[in-house]
Design a protein around this motif. Structure first.
Motif, PDB file in Angstrom:
ATOM      1  N   GLY A  50       0.801  -1.217   0.000  1.00 50.74           N
ATOM      2  CA  GLY A  50       0.000   0.000   0.000  1.00 50.74           C
ATOM      3  C   GLY A  50       0.834   1.267   0.000  1.00 50.74           C
ATOM      4  O   GLY A  50       0.382   2.292  -0.492  1.00 50.74           O
ATOM      5  N   HIS A  51       2.040   1.194   0.559  1.00 49.10           N
ATOM      6  CA  HIS A  51       2.905   2.370   0.528  1.00 49.10           C
ATOM      7  C   HIS A  51       3.415   2.600  -0.894  1.00 49.10           C
ATOM      8  O   HIS A  51       3.668   1.649  -1.631  1.00 49.10           O
ATOM      9  N   SER A  61       1.954  -2.965  17.972  1.00 55.14           N
ATOM     10  CA  SER A  61       1.223  -2.598  19.181  1.00 55.14           C
ATOM     11  C   SER A  61       1.601  -3.580  20.284  1.00 55.14           C
ATOM     12  O   SER A  61       2.069  -4.690  20.013  1.00 55.14           O
ATOM     13  N   SER A  62       1.388  -3.185  21.529  1.00 55.61           N
ATOM     14  CA  SER A  62       1.820  -4.018  22.650  1.00 55.61           C
ATOM     15  C   SER A  62       1.136  -5.386  22.665  1.00 55.61           C
ATOM     16  O   SER A  62       1.716  -6.357  23.147  1.00 55.61           O
ATOM     17  N   ASP A  63      -0.073  -5.481  22.113  1.00 57.63           N
ATOM     18  CA  ASP A  63      -0.765  -6.772  22.074  1.00 57.63           C
ATOM     19  C   ASP A  63      -0.442  -7.588  20.822  1.00 57.63           C
ATOM     20  O   ASP A  63      -0.924  -8.702  20.661  1.00 57.63           O
ATOM     21  N   GLY A  64       0.358  -7.023  19.923  1.00 51.88           N
ATOM     22  CA  GLY A  64       0.756  -7.743  18.719  1.00 51.88           C
ATOM     23  C   GLY A  64      -0.316  -7.860  17.661  1.00 51.88           C
ATOM     24  O   GLY A  64      -0.148  -8.573  16.680  1.00 51.88           O
ATOM     25  N   GLN A  65      -1.409  -7.140  17.808  1.00 45.16           N
ATOM     26  CA  GLN A  65      -2.520  -7.232  16.855  1.00 45.16           C
ATOM     27  C   GLN A  65      -2.387  -6.260  15.685  1.00 45.16           C
ATOM     28  O   GLN A  65      -2.967  -6.484  14.627  1.00 45.16           O
ATOM     29  N   PHE A  66      -1.618  -5.186  15.877  1.00 49.69           N
ATOM     30  CA  PHE A  66      -1.501  -4.145  14.867  1.00 49.69           C
ATOM     31  C   PHE A  66      -0.040  -3.796  14.603  1.00 49.69           C
ATOM     32  O   PHE A  66       0.805  -3.902  15.493  1.00 49.69           O
ATOM     33  N   LEU A  78      -1.626   2.168   9.606  1.00 48.17           N
ATOM     34  CA  LEU A  78      -1.947   1.257  10.689  1.00 48.17           C
ATOM     35  C   LEU A  78      -2.533  -0.002  10.066  1.00 48.17           C
ATOM     36  O   LEU A  78      -3.477   0.081   9.270  1.00 48.17           O
ATOM     37  N   TRP A  79      -1.965  -1.156  10.396  1.00 44.03           N
ATOM     38  CA  TRP A  79      -2.340  -2.429   9.782  1.00 44.03           C
ATOM     39  C   TRP A  79      -2.926  -3.385  10.810  1.00 44.03           C
ATOM     40  O   TRP A  79      -2.393  -3.512  11.910  1.00 44.03           O
ATOM     41  N   THR A  85      -4.930  -6.214   6.554  1.00 43.20           N
ATOM     42  CA  THR A  85      -5.493  -5.053   5.870  1.00 43.20           C
ATOM     43  C   THR A  85      -5.063  -3.756   6.539  1.00 43.20           C
ATOM     44  O   THR A  85      -4.737  -3.728   7.731  1.00 43.20           O
ATOM     45  N   LYS A  86      -5.109  -2.684   5.761  1.00 43.47           N
ATOM     46  CA  LYS A  86      -4.839  -1.349   6.283  1.00 43.47           C
ATOM     47  C   LYS A  86      -6.076  -0.870   7.025  1.00 43.47           C
ATOM     48  O   LYS A  86      -7.178  -0.884   6.490  1.00 43.47           O
TER      49      LYS A  86
END
Length: 124
Positions: A50-51, A61-66, A78-79, A85-86
Motif C-alpha cells: 500500500g505504501h 502494538s503491545s498486544d501484537g494485533q496491529f 496502521l495495519w 489489511t490497512k
C-alpha cells in the motif's frame, strides 16, 4: 519468498514472540511466523502492500494485533495483522517519515520525519 530490496526495520512483541514484521525499501511489510522447532526458522505469512515509496520504520502494538509503518511516501499506515489489511492511513508530514511509535496504551502514535517534525496522532 521475502523482500526484494533492503530490509530497513524489524519489529516484534513480547505478547506474540513467534511473530516478526519487517519493513523494506521494496515498499512492503512482511509478516513472519517463527518456527524454531521446524526445519526452517520461519516463513513469510503475509505481505502488506500500500505504501508508494520505501517503508523506513515499523513497530507493533503491545498486544501484537496491529503494526504501524512509516514511509518515504510521507504517510503512516496502521495495519490489522490478523486480517492483513490497512486500518487507517495518516498523512501530514511534508517529507519522508523515518520513525514511528505507539504510546504505552496504543491509543496514540508518534512519528518523526525528514521535515524536522514530530507529530502526535490519535489511533481511534
Amino acid at each position: 519468498q521475502g523482500h526484494r530490496n533492503w530490509v530497513t526495520s524489524i519489529a516484534t512483541t513480547y505478547e506474540q514472540s513467534n511473530l516478526v514484521v519487517s519493513a523494506s525499501r521494496d515498499k512492503t511489510l512482511m509478516v513472519w511466523e517463527m518456527t524454531p522447532e521446524g526445519e526452517q526458522v520461519g516463513y513469510a505469512r503475509r505481505c502488506l502492500t500500500g505504501h508508494g515509496q520505501p517503508v523506513s520504520s515499523v513497530v507493533l502494538s503491545s498486544d501484537g494485533q496491529f503494526a504501524l509503518s512509516g514511509s518515504w511516501d510521507k504517510t503512516l499506515r496502521l495495519w490489522d495483522l490478523n486480517q492483513g489489511t490497512k486500518v487507517r492511513a495518516f498523512a501530514g508530514h511534508e517529507k519522508d517519515v523515518y520513525s514511528v511509535a505507539f504510546s504505552g496504551d496504543n491509543r496514540q502514535i508518534v512519528s518523526a520525519g525528514r521535515d524536522k517534525s514530530i507529530k502526535l496522532w490519535n489511533t481511534l
